[in-house]
Design an enzyme around this catalytic site. Structure first.
Site, PDB file in Angstrom:
ATOM      1  N   HIS A  49       0.904  -0.888  -0.046  1.00 36.71           N
ATOM      2  CA  HIS A  49       0.198  -0.304  -0.231  1.00 36.71           C
ATOM      3  C   HIS A  49       0.727   1.427  -0.158  1.00 36.71           C
ATOM      4  O   HIS A  49       2.017   1.211   0.857  1.00 36.71           O
ATOM      5  CB  HIS A  49      -0.368  -0.448   1.098  1.00 36.71           C
ATOM      6  N   HIS A 126       2.378  11.002  -1.233  1.00 38.81           N
ATOM      7  CA  HIS A 126       1.714  11.012  -0.053  1.00 38.81           C
ATOM      8  C   HIS A 126       1.102  11.762   0.577  1.00 38.81           C
ATOM      9  O   HIS A 126       2.442  11.442   1.262  1.00 38.81           O
ATOM     10  CB  HIS A 126       1.674   9.275   0.001  1.00 38.81           C
TER      11      HIS A 126
END
Length: 334
Positions: A49, A126
């Site tokens: 992830h 991110h």
């Protein structure tokens, strides 16, 4: 966390696909090289992830997808704020090469431009910016060049600040890096390990943007749905994962089970200096791994399983073992 994409996994045509024969999942290097490796071991994979987050750069600007409150927090507290952010944004401690060597074959990728960047460079992002996309793709390609029977999934599922030009640049980057290694988007039931080896394909690229409809080697994003539990509660996560697998049986696509807990603002405040790994992931690991161990791969079971900090516990080896469990089940029914 993986949220809904530009092309929603729940929309778009779902032709009668069965992905039973896709072979790129859940195997370590040694298993792929077995001479007796079955040509159609099913669809299952271990993935990471926010796969690129090892590279998150504390010196970089805040990503364009971050809310104004975060932008203001960083403008006031500067480097200290970014160091704290990294503790909660970095979900992996291994780079691409190390992940590949450990057995990871699915990569969750989010792409962004940097504000006021004269070079129009593309970065993984991110919350904060990470490595340049070109460098990451080349790192993966180096592994594939050394291991010609290995296959990976590259899932481009979030795009930030990208115009048509940037998508064209990324598509050309994929062409230049992987060339004929990329498997064209075809009916998934036509893909088998033997097929990929014969065609010398090693890369399946999923692209969650309408751009995918214009490029033969891009698989549409709706063929890689990844339901997101959005919870800090391991019990609720497991209930969600199980319900999602049940729902998967009604669809014909690849399917990701995100064994991932997402912190709330209050969670971050309480463990601000500890970070995601210590505050949430390590504490919930036993319950999450128990769920993984009880899963069955195949058309009515798990497909691709992703996690944070994939080196923790026995996540990778457990998912790899599911492949053998399915092989044994097939032997019993023949």
């Amino acid at each position: 966390m993986r949220q809904h994409s530009t092309v929603s996994p729940g929309t778009g045509p779902r032709s009668k696909l069965w992905l039973r024969a896709v072979p790129v999942a859940g195997t370590g290097l040694a298993w792929w090289q077995r001479k007796d490796a079955p040509s159609s071991p099913g669809v299952r994979n271990e993935g990471s992830h926010d796969s690129f987050s090892f590279y998150i750069d504390e010196a970089s600007p805040v990503g364009p997808e971050q809310p104004e409150t975060v932008q203001n927090f960083v403008s006031v507290f500067g480097t200290v704020a970014k160091k704290l952010m990294r503790k909660w944004l970095a979900t992996q401690t291994m780079n691409f090469t190390s992940q590949l060597g450990a057995g990871i074959r699915y990569f969750d990728l989010r792409i962004s431009t940097k504000p006021r960047d004269p070079d129009n460079e593309l970065y993984f992002a991110h919350g904060l910016f990470s490595a340049k996309v070109k460098e990451g793709l080349e790192e993966i390609n180096a592994f594939l060049a050394d291991h010609p029977k290995e296959v990976v999934f590259l899932d481009f599922n979030h795009f930030y600040g990208m115009q048509k030009y940037h998508h064209e640049k990324l598509v050309q980057m994929l062409k230049d890096t992987y060339g004929n290694k990329m498997c064209p988007a075809i009916f998934a039931h036509e893909v088998s390990l033997q097929y990929l080896w014969e065609k010398e394909h090693q890369v399946l690229v999923f692209y969650h943007s309408p751009v995918a409809l214009e490029v033969p080697f891009l698989w549409p994003g709706q063929m890689m749905p990844a339901p997101w539990a959005n919870t800090t509660d391991p019990e609720k996560l497991i209930q969600f994962l199980q319900a999602s697998i049940t729902e998967r049986r009604k669809k014909g696509s690849f399917f990701i089970s995100q064994v991932v807990l997402t912190p709330k603002a209050s969670t971050v405040v309480k463990g601000v200096a500890s970070g995601l790994r210590e505050t949430i992931t390590e504490r919930a690991l036993p319950a999450m791994m128990q769920w993984v161990r009880t899963q069955k791969p195949g058309e009515s079971g798990v497909n691709i399983i992703t996690a944070d900090f994939v080196e923790l516990g026995d996540f990778i080896s457990t998912v790899i073992k599911l492949n053998y469990d399915l092989d044994e089940g097939e032997d019993d029914t023949t």
